[in-house]
Scaffold this motif. Structure first.
Motif, PDB file in Angstrom:
ATOM      1  N   ASP A  86       0.842  -1.186   0.000  1.00  0.00           N
ATOM      2  CA  ASP A  86       0.000   0.000   0.000  1.00  0.00           C
ATOM      3  C   ASP A  86       0.887   1.249   0.000  1.00  0.00           C
ATOM      4  O   ASP A  86       2.118   1.160   0.004  1.00  0.00           O
ATOM      5  N   GLN A  87       0.271   2.412  -0.001  1.00  0.00           N
ATOM      6  CA  GLN A  87       1.018   3.668  -0.047  1.00  0.00           C
ATOM      7  C   GLN A  87       1.851   3.871   1.209  1.00  0.00           C
ATOM      8  O   GLN A  87       2.957   4.415   1.155  1.00  0.00           O
ATOM      9  N   GLU A  88       1.333   3.430   2.323  1.00  0.00           N
ATOM     10  CA  GLU A  88       2.071   3.561   3.581  1.00  0.00           C
ATOM     11  C   GLU A  88       3.344   2.738   3.554  1.00  0.00           C
ATOM     12  O   GLU A  88       4.410   3.187   3.988  1.00  0.00           O
ATOM     13  N   MET A  89       3.237   1.526   3.023  1.00  0.00           N
ATOM     14  CA  MET A  89       4.407   0.658   2.893  1.00  0.00           C
ATOM     15  C   MET A  89       5.429   1.259   1.935  1.00  0.00           C
ATOM     16  O   MET A  89       6.648   1.239   2.203  1.00  0.00           O
ATOM     17  N   GLU A  90       4.966   1.844   0.852  1.00  0.00           N
ATOM     18  CA  GLU A  90       5.873   2.453  -0.115  1.00  0.00           C
ATOM     19  C   GLU A  90       6.604   3.648   0.492  1.00  0.00           C
ATOM     20  O   GLU A  90       7.829   3.792   0.322  1.00  0.00           O
ATOM     21  N   ASN A  91       5.882   4.520   1.191  1.00  0.00           N
ATOM     22  CA  ASN A  91       6.511   5.704   1.792  1.00  0.00           C
ATOM     23  C   ASN A  91       7.528   5.318   2.863  1.00  0.00           C
ATOM     24  O   ASN A  91       8.613   5.911   2.936  1.00  0.00           O
ATOM     25  N   MET A  92       7.194   4.331   3.689  1.00  0.00           N
ATOM     26  CA  MET A  92       8.125   3.902   4.735  1.00  0.00           C
ATOM     27  C   MET A  92       9.388   3.299   4.126  1.00  0.00           C
ATOM     28  O   MET A  92      10.506   3.538   4.619  1.00  0.00           O
TER      29      MET A  92
ATOM     30  N   CYS B 144       5.889  15.164   5.898  1.00  0.00           N
ATOM     31  CA  CYS B 144       4.797  15.826   5.198  1.00  0.00           C
ATOM     32  C   CYS B 144       3.615  14.872   5.024  1.00  0.00           C
ATOM     33  O   CYS B 144       3.812  13.658   4.822  1.00  0.00           O
ATOM     34  N   PRO B 145       2.401  15.388   5.058  1.00  0.00           N
ATOM     35  CA  PRO B 145       1.216  14.526   4.876  1.00  0.00           C
ATOM     36  C   PRO B 145       1.176  13.838   3.519  1.00  0.00           C
ATOM     37  O   PRO B 145       0.644  12.725   3.400  1.00  0.00           O
ATOM     38  N   ASP B 146       1.731  14.483   2.469  1.00  0.00           N
ATOM     39  CA  ASP B 146       1.719  13.845   1.150  1.00  0.00           C
ATOM     40  C   ASP B 146       2.641  12.616   1.103  1.00  0.00           C
ATOM     41  O   ASP B 146       2.559  11.812   0.172  1.00  0.00           O
ATOM     42  N   ARG B 147       3.515  12.472   2.095  1.00  0.00           N
ATOM     43  CA  ARG B 147       4.366  11.279   2.229  1.00  0.00           C
ATOM     44  C   ARG B 147       3.843  10.347   3.316  1.00  0.00           C
ATOM     45  O   ARG B 147       4.544   9.430   3.744  1.00  0.00           O
ATOM     46  N   GLY B 148       2.647  10.597   3.791  1.00  0.00           N
ATOM     47  CA  GLY B 148       2.056   9.746   4.811  1.00  0.00           C
ATOM     48  C   GLY B 148       2.586   9.994   6.206  1.00  0.00           C
ATOM     49  O   GLY B 148       2.235   9.251   7.130  1.00  0.00           O
ATOM     50  N   SER B 149       3.439  10.995   6.372  1.00  0.00           N
ATOM     51  CA  SER B 149       4.042  11.318   7.679  1.00  0.00           C
ATOM     52  C   SER B 149       4.666  10.084   8.332  1.00  0.00           C
ATOM     53  O   SER B 149       4.614   9.889   9.546  1.00  0.00           O
ATOM     54  N   VAL B 150       5.276   9.240   7.513  1.00  0.00           N
ATOM     55  CA  VAL B 150       5.829   7.987   8.024  1.00  0.00           C
ATOM     56  C   VAL B 150       7.040   8.220   8.921  1.00  0.00           C
ATOM     57  O   VAL B 150       7.389   7.349   9.734  1.00  0.00           O
TER      58      VAL B 150
END
Length: 427
Positions: free
Chosen positions: A319-325, A409-415
């Motif tokens: 998911d997007q969260e996994m990608e950003n992390m 940043c929120p656009d990066r999911g704030s990971v």
């Protein structure tokens, strides 16, 4: 006298007179004598004119049963215990109910002799289930040697969603990444700190941290950032650079990477503005030419980004969260000299995916699909993943905050704000 009577009962009386042969029963020819009575042989029926004979009860053997069947008769056996028709060493024979729990009467196939064999309850179960002794012993041997059949490994088709996307080149993906894995060591930067008297790991980290801010300001593609760092490290591996020219090397390297990866690359004047006119236009162009000459214009190299995009797809669910992390941890590793130089690009990318799975509490944290596509096991990634987790733990307190602020940043999911994985979780 007794013998004579016995003979007279068995043989017919023949009267010879006038050359004509007469028989007591009126038969005309000697060839049609009355058949002998039953003297123990099994016959299909009584002879013509013979008295009913008492049948002899005896065990039915396979040979005699075959004779009955050939003559179209039903073998009948009276006053006998149930028999089991079996053959030693042959599996799948139908077994009848024995007379006793542990004693079974078995007819030998070659002799008309009834034998008794002791068969245990477990053996009867084996015969009923159709398993042979050989198969049981083989299975036990495999189990003792650890050769038991393991469940089939499930490998997910991570490119199934891109079948209709001709830009994804699904038909060539596997071959491409096999080539990347084989060629990633050919153009890897070597450890150059000993050959650079004015460059240290700390100075390099400051330069990369500044490049990440420039990259974000120009809104360049991720490929440009990873290729820029690769060009810098490879050039420093070949050429000694004084500290006053390090920023010039960084600007010229990003210009080269932008021309290679971007559709609209930034112009030289924009890089002059970024450096607050610390260098002249001709200096940037001359350094660009020097770098390309030293690298022999070889820019098609597999960077960490090439492997990251492929390994993230193999992380199910992705998911997007996994990608950003994953990208957050990978850029932390890119900024650190030890991880960027000590580990090959594919291993650093796989370690970032593995550390991201642990940080986000994915279960299982390393699947057969990831192992298949990355070529690494958990044990091989453990050391690098621990270093990435430690970078995550100290990112908030570090003076170099470009990566940390980028992924807050929120656009990066704030990971970047997620709690780092515990070192104990990596054991």
């Amino acid at each position: 006298m007794a013998n004579r009577d016995a003979v007279s009962r068995i043989l017919p009386k023949v009267v010879v007179g006038g050359g004509e042969v007469k028989k007591k029963n009126g038969l005309a020819d000697g060839r049609n004598r009355r058949a002998l009575g039953d003297i123990g042989n099994l016959i299909t029926g009584p002879a013509v004119g013979a008295k009913p004979q008492t049948k002899v009860s005896r065990p039915i053997t396979r040979r005699s049963a075959a004779q009955f069947i050939a003559k179209g008769q039903e073998p009948v056996q009276k006053n006998t215990k149930p028999l089991v028709e079996a053959t030693k060493g042959v599996a799948g024979r139908k077994v009848g109910v024995p007379a006793k729990a542990e004693t079974i009467a078995v007819i030998c196939p070659d002799e008309d002799v009834k034998i008794t064999e002791e068969i245990s309850l477990n053996e009867r179960k084996v015969k009923k289930s159709g398993k042979t002794l050989t198969s049981i012993l083989t299975a036990r041997s495999k189990a003792a040697c650890g050769l038991t059949n393991k469940p089939r490994i499930q490998i997910d088709d991570i490119d199934a969603a891109d079948v209709n996307n001709h830009l994804a080149a699904v038909e060539y993906v596997e071959d491409l990444y096999k080539f990347y894995k084989l060629s990633e060591d050919e153009n890897r930067p070597r450890d150059y700190m000993d050959s650079q008297p004015e460059v240290s790991a700390r100075v390099r980290a400051v330069l990369v941290d500044w490049l990440i801010e420039v990259h974000k300001r120009f809104e360049l593609r991720p490929e440009s950032l990873y290729l820029t760092v690769n060009i810098i490290d490879r050039f420093l591996s070949e050429e000694r650079v004084p500290r006053r020219e390090l920023q010039l090397v960084c600007v010229s390297s990003m210009l080269i990477a932008s021309k290679y990866e971007e559709i609209w690359a930034p112009e030289v004047e924009e890089f002059l503005t970024i450096t607050v006119n610390a260098y002249a236009r001709d200096q940037i162009l001359l350094m660009e030419k020097a770098i390309l000459g030293k690298l022999e214009w070889y820019l098609t190299v597999p960077t960490q980004y090439v492997f990251l995009v492929h390994y993230i797809k193999a992380a199910v669910p992705s998911d997007q969260e996994m990608e950003n992390m994953t990208f957050f941890l990978a850029e932390l590793g890119l900024m650190n000299y030890t991880t960027a130089i000590s580990y090959c690009p594919s291993k650093l990318a796989a370690s970032a995916v593995y550390a991201a799975c642990i940080t986000l509490h994915k279960s299982p944290r390393w699947t057969d699909t990831l192992k298949h596509h990355t070529g690494y096991s958990e044990d091989q990634l453990m050391e690098c993943a621990k270093q990435l987790v430690s970078f995550h733990s100290g990112a908030a307190e570090s003076k170099l905050k470009a990566v940390y602020m980028k992924f807050c940043c929120p656009d990066r999911g704030s990971v970047a704000l997620f709690p780092a994985a515990l070192q104990e979780m990596l054991i």
